[in-house]
Scaffold this active site. Structure first.
Site, short mmCIF file in Angstrom:
data_model
loop_
_atom_site.label_atom_id
_atom_site.label_comp_id
_atom_site.label_asym_id
_atom_site.label_seq_id
_atom_site.Cartn_x
_atom_site.Cartn_y
_atom_site.Cartn_z
N GLY A 162 50.54 52.08 44.77
CA GLY A 162 49.30 51.41 45.14
C GLY A 162 49.36 49.94 44.80
O GLY A 162 50.44 49.33 44.76
N CYS A 163 48.20 49.33 44.55
CA CYS A 163 48.17 47.92 44.17
C CYS A 163 49.04 47.71 42.94
O CYS A 163 48.92 48.42 41.95
CB CYS A 163 46.73 47.50 43.86
SG CYS A 163 46.59 45.81 43.23
N PHE A 164 49.93 46.73 42.99
CA PHE A 164 50.94 46.61 41.94
C PHE A 164 50.44 46.01 40.63
O PHE A 164 51.15 46.03 39.62
CB PHE A 164 52.18 45.85 42.42
CG PHE A 164 51.96 44.60 43.23
CD1 PHE A 164 50.86 43.76 43.04
CD2 PHE A 164 52.88 44.23 44.21
CE1 PHE A 164 50.69 42.60 43.78
CE2 PHE A 164 52.72 43.07 44.97
CZ PHE A 164 51.62 42.26 44.75
#
Length: 208
Positions: free
Chosen positions: A29-31
């Protein structure tokens, strides 16, 4: 010790160098979140976020193409193994679901037979097979570092911490590759970290 420019330089100088660490890459997902989580983990020496898994040359955040946001970690295999990291990855997401948007999909990059065996072993321990999960299992062809403002994102919200790196003369690239920056990024995000530096409570620095 307290966090000073000298402390930062000393900690990083004593950290394991790249000749004694291994590297692993995952999409979760969002890093920003995985960057902080892995940075706080014992045995993880360095972290960096970027893009991988696609075919578009030189992707950027605003021109990502078919790439996925990923976290790349350098780890000391004498402290934490690749299998340990994979186990943590599968604890962070449901392998039977997958975001529709490629940018945020879950990916385990296992580029050797040994690593693929480790992934299969972790899956089997939870009753899964590689063919029975939605998580992408791929070889890593190339990793593209993300823009500087994405690197150590939580740390960048802690102005007093960040100013210590600036006073130490660190460039954005050096902050990205700094072992103590990885730990502090996790700390500001609320994770426990094991470093011998006196730090104020995270909520005194974190914002957003």
């Amino acid at each position: 010790m307290t966090l000073t420019p000298a402390t930062i330089r000393e900690y990083d100088a004593q950290a394991a160098d790249r000749e004694t660490t291994d590297t692993a890459t995952f999409g979760l997902g969002c890093f920003w979140g995985p960057d902080a989580r892995f940075g706080a983990m014992d045995g993880v020496v360095r972290t960096r976020v970027g893009y991988a898994g696609g075919t578009k040359p030189d992707p950027s955040y605003h021109s990502l193409g078919d790439h996925t946001e990923v976290i790349q970690v350098d780890f000391d295999p004498d402290i934490v193994t690749y299998r340990d990291l994979v186990e943590d990855v599968f604890q962070q997401h449901d392998p039977q679901t997958q975001p529709r948007k490629t940018q945020y999909q879950n990916v385990v990059f296992a580029s050797t037979a040994t690593r693929r065996t480790a992934v299969d072993t972790v899956l089997a321990a939870s009753g899964y097979t590689a063919d029975g999960v939605e998580t992408r299992l791929e070889r890593l062809s190339r990793f593209y570092p993300a823009e500087d403002y994405h690197q150590k994102y939580r740390l960048r919200s802690a102005s007093s911490f960040l100013s210590a790196f600036e006073e130490a003369g660190y460039t954005d690239e050096e902050i990205r590759e700094s072992p103590i920056a990885a730990k502090l990024n996790g700390y500001v995000a609320g994770h426990d970290v094991d470093i011998e530096v006196d730090l104020p409570a995270p909520d005194q620095h974190a914002s957003g």
